[in-house]
Motif scaffolding. Structure first.
Motif: not given
Length: 202
Positions: A93-94, A97-98, A100-101
């Motif tokens: 999951r991280q 997210r990373q 995408h960021e």
């Protein structure tokens, strides 16, 4: 006659064993009073007497201690496996997210709405499949843990039955399992009180 000293020792050993049996039985009867009345009724004098006999030489105390250590190691191992799986899922999951960021940080401002819409679609469709896979993996892991613990209980029941401990046999009946857990608790309390005597003392 040469037989007389040996003949005198046998009754002395027998008397010591009888005294020891009585001590264990008395201790068990006092411990049973701490159990709920429904279980007190199921633990007859005969059952407690048979349990006291099984405990005479201290071997059952050692068996129970060994079984508890194996159970704790198994539980710890299964717990660690589950933690590793949860950690793998958290990392997954991280990472998304990373990703995408980082993409948003390097994106030109006028392309940001297009990128965010694409990322939202990625979260909705492919990520739903990933979340579904994660839930399935966790469910499978939980089922594996339950099966392993059930297998461990059956092993413990079988071992104690073979050791001649009254009340133990392989069963999945919840009432019988609770009764066996109470019997194990009685054995552990006796052990903690120092009621066990080594073979040399008998």
């Amino acid at each position: 006659m040469d037989r007389s000293p040996g003949a005198l020792e046998e009754p002395a050993d027998g008397t010591r064993q009888q005294e020891r049996h009585y001590q264990l039985l008395s201790a068990l009867q006092s411990l049973v009073k701490e159990l709920p009345s429904s279980f007190q009724q199921r633990l007859s004098y005969t059952t407690l007497s048979d349990l006291a006999l099984a405990l005479l030489d201290g071997t059952v105390f050692e068996i129970v201690q060994g079984l508890l250590e194996i159970q704790h190691l198994t539980e710890k191992s299964l717990y660690n496996q589950r933690l590793r799986l949860q950690n793998d899922h958290r990392v997954l999951r991280q990472a998304l997210r990373q990703k995408h960021e980082e993409a948003q940080q390097t994106c030109r401002p006028h392309n940001l709405p297009v990128l965010q819409a694409a990322q939202q679609r990625e979260l909705e469709l492919p990520w739903q499949a990933v979340e579904h896979r994660i839930r399935e993996e966790q469910r499978t892991m939980d089922e594996k843990i339950v099966l392993e613990l059930d297998r461990k209980v059956a092993d413990q029941q079988s071992t104690l039955e073979k050791a001649g401990v009254a009340g133990f046999y392989v069963t999945t009946n919840p009432q019988e399992l609770t009764l066996q857990m109470n019997l194990l608790e009685l054995i552990r309390k006796l052990q903690q009180r120092g009621c066990q005597v080594g073979k040399a003392a008998l």
